[in-house]
Design a protein around this motif. Structure first.
Motif, PDB file in Angstrom:
ATOM      1  N   LEU A  24     117.899 -67.150  47.867  1.00  0.00           N
ATOM      2  CA  LEU A  24     116.907 -66.310  48.407  1.00  0.00           C
ATOM      3  C   LEU A  24     116.236 -65.471  47.289  1.00  0.00           C
ATOM      4  CD1 LEU A  24     118.819 -65.190  51.661  1.00  0.00           C
ATOM      5  CD2 LEU A  24     116.860 -66.504  51.470  1.00  0.00           C
ATOM      6  N   GLY A  25     117.081 -65.294  46.379  1.00  0.00           N
ATOM      7  CA  GLY A  25     116.617 -64.509  45.091  1.00  0.00           C
ATOM      8  C   GLY A  25     115.742 -65.161  44.177  1.00  0.00           C
ATOM      9  N   GLN A  26     115.494 -66.381  44.580  1.00  0.00           N
ATOM     10  CA  GLN A  26     114.313 -67.118  43.925  1.00  0.00           C
ATOM     11  C   GLN A  26     113.017 -66.786  44.211  1.00  0.00           C
ATOM     12  OE1 GLN A  26     114.679 -71.659  43.750  1.00  0.00           O
ATOM     13  NE2 GLN A  26     116.926 -71.109  43.460  1.00  0.00           N
ATOM     14  N   LEU A  27     112.719 -66.043  45.568  1.00  0.00           N
ATOM     15  CA  LEU A  27     111.859 -65.956  46.522  1.00  0.00           C
ATOM     16  C   LEU A  27     110.994 -64.632  45.787  1.00  0.00           C
ATOM     17  CD1 LEU A  27     112.927 -67.087  49.772  1.00  0.00           C
ATOM     18  CD2 LEU A  27     111.771 -68.329  48.098  1.00  0.00           C
ATOM     19  N   ASP A  28     110.400 -64.755  44.781  1.00  0.00           N
ATOM     20  CA  ASP A  28     109.774 -63.656  44.042  1.00  0.00           C
ATOM     21  C   ASP A  28     108.366 -63.523  44.559  1.00  0.00           C
ATOM     22  OD1 ASP A  28     108.451 -65.814  42.607  1.00  0.00           O
ATOM     23  OD2 ASP A  28     109.525 -65.299  40.785  1.00  0.00           O
ATOM     24  N   GLU A  29     107.554 -62.644  44.150  1.00  0.00           N
ATOM     25  CA  GLU A  29     106.152 -62.413  44.585  1.00  0.00           C
ATOM     26  C   GLU A  29     105.323 -63.616  44.200  1.00  0.00           C
ATOM     27  OE1 GLU A  29     102.374 -58.890  43.730  1.00  0.00           O
ATOM     28  OE2 GLU A  29     104.580 -58.620  43.551  1.00  0.00           O
ATOM     29  N   ARG A  30     105.559 -64.046  43.304  1.00  0.00           N
ATOM     30  CA  ARG A  30     104.532 -65.386  42.982  1.00  0.00           C
ATOM     31  C   ARG A  30     104.708 -66.463  44.024  1.00  0.00           C
ATOM     32  NH1 ARG A  30     104.835 -69.332  37.935  1.00  0.00           N
ATOM     33  NH2 ARG A  30     107.099 -69.154  37.901  1.00  0.00           N
ATOM     34  N   ILE A  31     106.003 -66.855  44.264  1.00  0.00           N
ATOM     35  CA  ILE A  31     106.203 -67.653  45.241  1.00  0.00           C
ATOM     36  C   ILE A  31     106.014 -67.278  46.620  1.00  0.00           C
ATOM     37  CG2 ILE A  31     108.106 -69.067  46.558  1.00  0.00           C
ATOM     38  CD1 ILE A  31     107.227 -70.389  43.655  1.00  0.00           C
ATOM     39  N   LEU A  32     106.170 -66.286  46.911  1.00  0.00           N
ATOM     40  CA  LEU A  32     106.019 -65.736  48.491  1.00  0.00           C
ATOM     41  C   LEU A  32     104.643 -65.477  48.686  1.00  0.00           C
ATOM     42  CD1 LEU A  32     108.984 -63.066  48.815  1.00  0.00           C
ATOM     43  CD2 LEU A  32     108.590 -65.336  50.052  1.00  0.00           C
ATOM     44  N   SER A  33     103.652 -65.475  47.737  1.00  0.00           N
ATOM     45  CA  SER A  33     102.131 -65.532  47.938  1.00  0.00           C
ATOM     46  C   SER A  33     101.694 -66.774  48.565  1.00  0.00           C
ATOM     47  CB  SER A  33     101.427 -65.277  46.589  1.00  0.00           C
ATOM     48  OG  SER A  33     101.651 -66.542  45.740  1.00  0.00           O
ATOM     49  N   PHE A  34     102.363 -67.857  48.498  1.00  0.00           N
ATOM     50  CA  PHE A  34     102.309 -69.119  49.094  1.00  0.00           C
ATOM     51  C   PHE A  34     102.869 -69.341  50.623  1.00  0.00           C
ATOM     52  CE2 PHE A  34     101.565 -70.063  44.325  1.00  0.00           C
ATOM     53  CZ  PHE A  34     100.173 -70.435  44.380  1.00  0.00           C
ATOM     54  N   PRO A  61     113.761 -55.970  53.218  1.00  0.00           N
ATOM     55  CA  PRO A  61     113.173 -55.940  54.907  1.00  0.00           C
ATOM     56  C   PRO A  61     111.775 -56.516  54.660  1.00  0.00           C
ATOM     57  CG  PRO A  61     113.274 -53.755  53.692  1.00  0.00           C
ATOM     58  CD  PRO A  61     114.315 -54.483  52.810  1.00  0.00           C
ATOM     59  N   ALA A  62     111.107 -56.652  53.655  1.00  0.00           N
ATOM     60  CA  ALA A  62     109.678 -57.085  53.411  1.00  0.00           C
ATOM     61  C   ALA A  62     109.747 -58.740  53.484  1.00  0.00           C
ATOM     62  CB  ALA A  62     109.063 -56.531  52.241  1.00  0.00           C
ATOM     63  N   LEU A  63     110.879 -59.151  53.253  1.00  0.00           N
ATOM     64  CA  LEU A  63     111.176 -60.654  53.419  1.00  0.00           C
ATOM     65  C   LEU A  63     110.858 -61.391  54.795  1.00  0.00           C
ATOM     66  CD1 LEU A  63     111.596 -63.384  51.646  1.00  0.00           C
ATOM     67  CD2 LEU A  63     113.848 -63.007  52.075  1.00  0.00           C
ATOM     68  N   PRO A  64     109.907 -61.995  54.996  1.00  0.00           N
ATOM     69  CA  PRO A  64     109.745 -62.719  56.462  1.00  0.00           C
ATOM     70  C   PRO A  64     110.597 -63.555  56.670  1.00  0.00           C
ATOM     71  CG  PRO A  64     107.874 -63.393  54.861  1.00  0.00           C
ATOM     72  CD  PRO A  64     108.925 -62.745  53.953  1.00  0.00           C
TER      73      PRO A  64
END
Length: 264
Positions: A24-34, A61-64
């Motif tokens: 889950l920590g891999q999901l940074d802003e760059r990846i979550l933009s997709f 909490p911002a992680l969907p």
């Protein structure tokens, strides 16, 4: 072409409480933009995998994110079926699979996402054994065995196969809608059947290089028995391609149901 695709990230988890937070920590802003939404499908873990996911979700909490729990132990293949149905029911365009044991790195998919290469294919598959890939902690014996099997599958499907089933793949949901995979094994050999099905149904596939590591993960692969069953499967398909349409599950099920445990 300018429309934004609705992309689901599916993380299957089974007894990976130590690794799931790193994934889950891999999901940074760059990846979550997709990525539109993330689901973790817990396959009846007997450790604290669920608590680890919930704890992470509360801290971010911002992680969907939605945490699902299979109503039975469906196996890795069964968890795919749970997630594929979720993707169809919720109207997603694509589903990414990233295993919850932290062997793969979702950033290896970044180029495919940024350039929207996935739009040209039915499935984009991580290839551990192709040029540009990096293996860490993976034994030479297992590497050699995988390369041999990739070669055998390549001969039968008449297409270059670089991996029979890594933990980082992307599928078009439109490809999944006829449920061709429903009778595939619910265990680890599910992905091998997906490769054969791509040949049988004429799916467009591409492979991309990935980083793969083995550190503190616990493998669920029983190598000798799986090697024999895969060889038997390949032989059966080679003799009669319609083999892929047969009932291949040990326990046929009408549905693969999961309960929502937590939702952000």
């Amino acid at each position: 072409m300018g429309t934004k695709d609705k992309i689901l990230l599916f993380i299957p988890g089974y007894n990976c409480e130590k690794q799931i937070v790193r994934v889950l920590g891999q999901l940074d802003e760059r990846i979550l933009s997709f990525i539109t939404h993330v689901i973790v499908v817990n396959n009846r873990s007997t450790d604290e995998t669920e608590d680890a996911v919930i704890g992470y979700a509360k801290e971010h909490p911002a992680l969907p994110l939605t945490l699902l729990r299979n109503q039975d132990n469906y196996g890795l293949g069964g968890s795919h079926k749970t997630a594929f149905q979720y993707a169809m029911d919720q109207g997603y365009d694509y589903v990414i699979v990233l295993h919850g044991d932290d062997q793969g790195d979702i950033h290896d998919l970044y180029g495919v996402l940024k350039k929207k290469l996935y739009r040209k294919y039915d499935c984009c598959l991580g290839g551990r054994f192709m040029r540009g890939s990096r293996l860490k902690g993976y034994s030479l014996f297992r590497t050699f065995g995988n390369i041999v099997y990739n070669f055998l599958f390549s001969l039968v499907v008449r297409n270059r196969i670089f991996d029979l089933g890594s933990g980082l793949n992307m599928y078009s949901v439109s490809m999944l809608k006829d449920h061709f995979y429903e009778k595939f094994p619910d265990k680890l050999t599910f992905n091998y059947c997906m490769i054969l099905a791509s040949h049988y149904y004429g799916h467009r596939i591409m492979f991309f290089p990935i980083t793969w590591r083995e550190e503190d993960q616990v493998s669920n692969v029983k190598m000798a028995s799986q090697a024999l069953s895969v060889l038997k499967m390949l032989g059966s398909y080679g003799i009669n391609h319609s083999f892929i349409k047969k009932e291949l599950r040990e326990v046929p099920r009408k549905a693969y149901l999961a309960d929502v445990i937590h939702e952000s």
